[in-house]
Design a protein around this motif. Sequence first.
Motif, mmCIF file in Angstrom:
data_model
loop_
_atom_site.group_PDB
_atom_site.id
_atom_site.type_symbol
_atom_site.label_atom_id
_atom_site.label_comp_id
_atom_site.label_asym_id
_atom_site.label_seq_id
_atom_site.Cartn_x
_atom_site.Cartn_y
_atom_site.Cartn_z
ATOM 1 N N MET A 157 0.844 -1.183 0.000
ATOM 2 C CA MET A 157 0.000 0.000 0.000
ATOM 3 C C MET A 157 0.886 1.242 0.000
ATOM 4 O O MET A 157 1.809 1.352 0.789
ATOM 5 C CB MET A 157 -0.898 0.005 1.243
ATOM 6 N N GLU A 158 0.586 2.153 -0.909
ATOM 7 C CA GLU A 158 1.311 3.412 -0.974
ATOM 8 C C GLU A 158 0.309 4.560 -1.057
ATOM 9 O O GLU A 158 -0.722 4.457 -1.710
ATOM 10 C CB GLU A 158 2.233 3.443 -2.201
ATOM 11 N N PHE A 159 0.672 5.669 -0.394
ATOM 12 C CA PHE A 159 -0.191 6.848 -0.406
ATOM 13 C C PHE A 159 0.670 8.076 -0.628
ATOM 14 O O PHE A 159 1.771 8.201 -0.068
ATOM 15 C CB PHE A 159 -0.956 6.976 0.917
ATOM 16 N N ALA A 160 0.175 8.991 -1.453
ATOM 17 C CA ALA A 160 0.901 10.229 -1.723
ATOM 18 C C ALA A 160 -0.070 11.388 -1.824
ATOM 19 O O ALA A 160 -1.136 11.266 -2.434
ATOM 20 C CB ALA A 160 1.706 10.102 -3.013
ATOM 21 N N VAL A 161 0.282 12.515 -1.208
ATOM 22 C CA VAL A 161 -0.492 13.751 -1.307
ATOM 23 C C VAL A 161 0.091 14.584 -2.438
ATOM 24 O O VAL A 161 1.294 14.851 -2.458
ATOM 25 C CB VAL A 161 -0.463 14.538 0.018
ATOM 26 N N ARG A 162 -0.757 14.994 -3.377
ATOM 27 C CA ARG A 162 -0.283 15.735 -4.545
ATOM 28 C C ARG A 162 -0.410 17.246 -4.387
ATOM 29 O O ARG A 162 0.463 17.994 -4.824
ATOM 30 C CB ARG A 162 -1.028 15.273 -5.801
ATOM 31 N N THR A 163 -1.510 17.705 -3.800
ATOM 32 C CA THR A 163 -1.690 19.145 -3.640
ATOM 33 C C THR A 163 -2.707 19.415 -2.537
ATOM 34 O O THR A 163 -3.445 18.521 -2.115
ATOM 35 C CB THR A 163 -2.159 19.800 -4.959
ATOM 36 N N TRP A 164 -2.751 20.677 -2.070
ATOM 37 C CA TRP A 164 -3.640 21.097 -0.990
ATOM 38 C C TRP A 164 -4.480 22.285 -1.450
ATOM 39 O O TRP A 164 -4.085 23.025 -2.355
ATOM 40 C CB TRP A 164 -2.845 21.533 0.242
ATOM 41 N N SER A 165 -5.639 22.461 -0.801
ATOM 42 C CA SER A 165 -6.472 23.638 -1.050
ATOM 43 C C SER A 165 -7.366 23.873 0.165
ATOM 44 O O SER A 165 -8.237 23.057 0.460
ATOM 45 C CB SER A 165 -7.333 23.454 -2.305
ATOM 46 N N ALA A 166 -7.143 24.957 0.871
ATOM 47 C CA ALA A 166 -7.975 25.343 2.030
ATOM 48 C C ALA A 166 -8.120 24.203 3.030
ATOM 49 O O ALA A 166 -9.202 23.939 3.539
ATOM 50 C CB ALA A 166 -9.348 25.819 1.557
ATOM 51 N N GLY A 167 -7.028 23.526 3.334
ATOM 52 C CA GLY A 167 -7.045 22.427 4.291
ATOM 53 C C GLY A 167 -7.319 21.066 3.677
ATOM 54 O O GLY A 167 -6.960 20.034 4.253
ATOM 55 N N ALA A 168 -7.983 21.040 2.532
ATOM 56 C CA ALA A 168 -8.277 19.778 1.842
ATOM 57 C C ALA A 168 -7.056 19.334 1.050
ATOM 58 O O ALA A 168 -6.253 20.158 0.597
ATOM 59 C CB ALA A 168 -9.462 19.961 0.901
ATOM 60 N N ARG A 169 -6.911 18.020 0.880
ATOM 61 C CA ARG A 169 -5.751 17.523 0.148
ATOM 62 C C ARG A 169 -6.159 16.509 -0.916
ATOM 63 O O ARG A 169 -7.057 15.683 -0.697
ATOM 64 C CB ARG A 169 -4.723 16.939 1.107
ATOM 65 N N LEU A 170 -5.494 16.610 -2.048
ATOM 66 C CA LEU A 170 -5.719 15.715 -3.172
ATOM 67 C C LEU A 170 -4.581 14.709 -3.210
ATOM 68 O O LEU A 170 -3.406 15.078 -3.165
ATOM 69 C CB LEU A 170 -5.752 16.514 -4.473
ATOM 70 N N GLY A 171 -4.926 13.428 -3.262
ATOM 71 C CA GLY A 171 -3.890 12.413 -3.242
ATOM 72 C C GLY A 171 -4.284 11.169 -4.003
ATOM 73 O O GLY A 171 -5.328 11.122 -4.661
ATOM 74 N N SER A 172 -3.437 10.156 -3.913
ATOM 75 C CA SER A 172 -3.715 8.873 -4.540
ATOM 76 C C SER A 172 -3.287 7.763 -3.591
ATOM 77 O O SER A 172 -2.248 7.849 -2.941
ATOM 78 C CB SER A 172 -2.994 8.746 -5.881
ATOM 79 N N LEU A 173 -4.115 6.731 -3.544
ATOM 80 C CA LEU A 173 -3.886 5.583 -2.679
ATOM 81 C C LEU A 173 -3.715 4.348 -3.553
ATOM 82 O O LEU A 173 -4.632 3.955 -4.274
ATOM 83 C CB LEU A 173 -5.070 5.408 -1.719
ATOM 84 N N GLN A 174 -2.536 3.766 -3.521
ATOM 85 C CA GLN A 174 -2.243 2.567 -4.298
ATOM 86 C C GLN A 174 -2.469 1.348 -3.412
ATOM 87 O O GLN A 174 -1.759 1.146 -2.425
ATOM 88 C CB GLN A 174 -0.797 2.590 -4.792
ATOM 89 N N LEU A 175 -3.479 0.562 -3.748
ATOM 90 C CA LEU A 175 -3.805 -0.605 -2.939
ATOM 91 C C LEU A 175 -3.005 -1.825 -3.393
ATOM 92 O O LEU A 175 -2.403 -1.836 -4.464
ATOM 93 C CB LEU A 175 -5.306 -0.887 -3.002
ATOM 94 N N ALA A 176 -3.045 -2.860 -2.556
ATOM 95 C CA ALA A 176 -2.210 -4.037 -2.799
ATOM 96 C C ALA A 176 -2.544 -4.730 -4.112
ATOM 97 O O ALA A 176 -1.688 -5.358 -4.723
ATOM 98 C CB ALA A 176 -2.343 -5.013 -1.635
ATOM 99 N N ALA A 177 -3.790 -4.626 -4.555
ATOM 100 C CA ALA A 177 -4.206 -5.297 -5.788
ATOM 101 C C ALA A 177 -3.777 -4.543 -7.045
ATOM 102 O O ALA A 177 -4.098 -4.951 -8.152
ATOM 103 C CB ALA A 177 -5.725 -5.467 -5.786
ATOM 104 N N GLY A 178 -3.058 -3.425 -6.885
ATOM 105 C CA GLY A 178 -2.629 -2.629 -8.023
ATOM 106 C C GLY A 178 -3.614 -1.548 -8.398
ATOM 107 O O GLY A 178 -3.425 -0.826 -9.368
ATOM 108 N N LEU A 179 -4.683 -1.428 -7.617
ATOM 109 C CA LEU A 179 -5.720 -0.435 -7.886
ATOM 110 C C LEU A 179 -5.316 0.919 -7.307
ATOM 111 O O LEU A 179 -4.881 1.004 -6.159
ATOM 112 C CB LEU A 179 -7.038 -0.892 -7.258
ATOM 113 N N GLN A 180 -5.469 1.966 -8.093
ATOM 114 C CA GLN A 180 -5.186 3.315 -7.611
ATOM 115 C C GLN A 180 -6.486 4.046 -7.338
ATOM 116 O O GLN A 180 -7.320 4.200 -8.226
ATOM 117 C CB GLN A 180 -4.347 4.096 -8.626
#
Length: 404
Positions: free
Chosen positions: A1-24
């Motif tokens: 499992m991998e997680f990364a935050v790409r950008t922020w806006s007014a406290g909210a954050r946009l990211g991506s979560l890579q699950l074990a099955a290869g699903l993003q």
Amino acid sequence: MEFAVRTWSAGARLGSLQLAAGLQVETPGLLLLTRKGLPAFIPPDLLQNLHPDARACQVTPLHFLESPNATTVAKAGGLHKLVSLTGFGMVAVARDSLMDESNGEGSSKMGASFETSSGRRVVGPAKYMEVVNAFKPDLWVSLPDEVPSWVAEKRNRLSVDRTLQWLDQCLSLQPAEYGNRCLGVVVGSTSLDERIRSAEQTATRNVAGFSLGGFGLGEDAAQRAVQMEAVLTKLPKEKVRHVSGIGLPEEILQAVGAGIDVFDSIYPFMLTKGGYAMTFPLNMENSQRSFDSEPTGEELARSGGDSAKINLRSVAYRLDNAPLVIGCKCYTCRKHTRAYINHLINTHEMLAQTLLEIHNTYHYLEFFKAIRHSIKLDKFHDFRNWFTSTRQKSGTPSPSKSRQ
């Protein structure tokens, strides 16, 4: 499992979560609420093409205490194979959102008390992890001792201590070959000090992320906002954050603004069960155009709906040949009319719930998509203000007045 935050806006954050099955999974994102691994009314073949973001599911181990039990799931090769959703993500959460349960009441030092199909049962870390390990989930939430907002301070402190103790036990029981997939639960009810203590102690454990527990158990919106913000400042920014127990659109926006990444919500299910369809606008630029084609507030009130939803049981839709939402691209809106679904509901056809859940799930996933788009453009604050003001002007009940 991998997680990364790409950008922020007014406290909210946009990211991506890579699950074990290869699903993003793009975040903020929604886990589909399930019962025994599948949504309540949507079969697997329809789920495959429901929405591009409908690829991650929330499942509770509590549903697998009897039948099918952990042994059956393990023999099938895990939950993904049992329910024929090998391309989906499965997140095990120790909260049964489909039952009216009082998690935490009657908890003993041996485990947490849950309402099951065979009555109330006490589930300890060993039994809980037996089911979780049989699942082979992409992520799993540790066993919490959640308590409602009205418990005494002593009981609340005990819930924090137990949750930390159970987290250590759960971590010791996870198979090493699966890697770190645990979300440690942060509890503390309405006590800010206990919430912070729980967060600080959980952050010292070797967990992949965090799940904020104990919400939706009697706290008000103002309390929740203060607690979330205080807790999240104590948690590492690079790890994923999940929350259960909230689901109204305003509550989602509040949590996203605090920095939550992943949600599971009972809201689409409850609307479907009640015969309602989501209709609230999703786009700031096109909102006035969509409102011009919708019934007035007075007409909605007469039919039992509001600006967020319409009541398909109402006779007002008996001859209405419009789709549930004009312009919606879900299967239900492309193929069927309000009049047809009104007919199915009033003749007690099971297809009514299937078509409604398809639309409500699709619409809510589009809501999350709109949230992510606003963060990407650094306009989350504007989107949140537009959405809440639109709901207030149209007379939609606030979260404190309505759970639908």
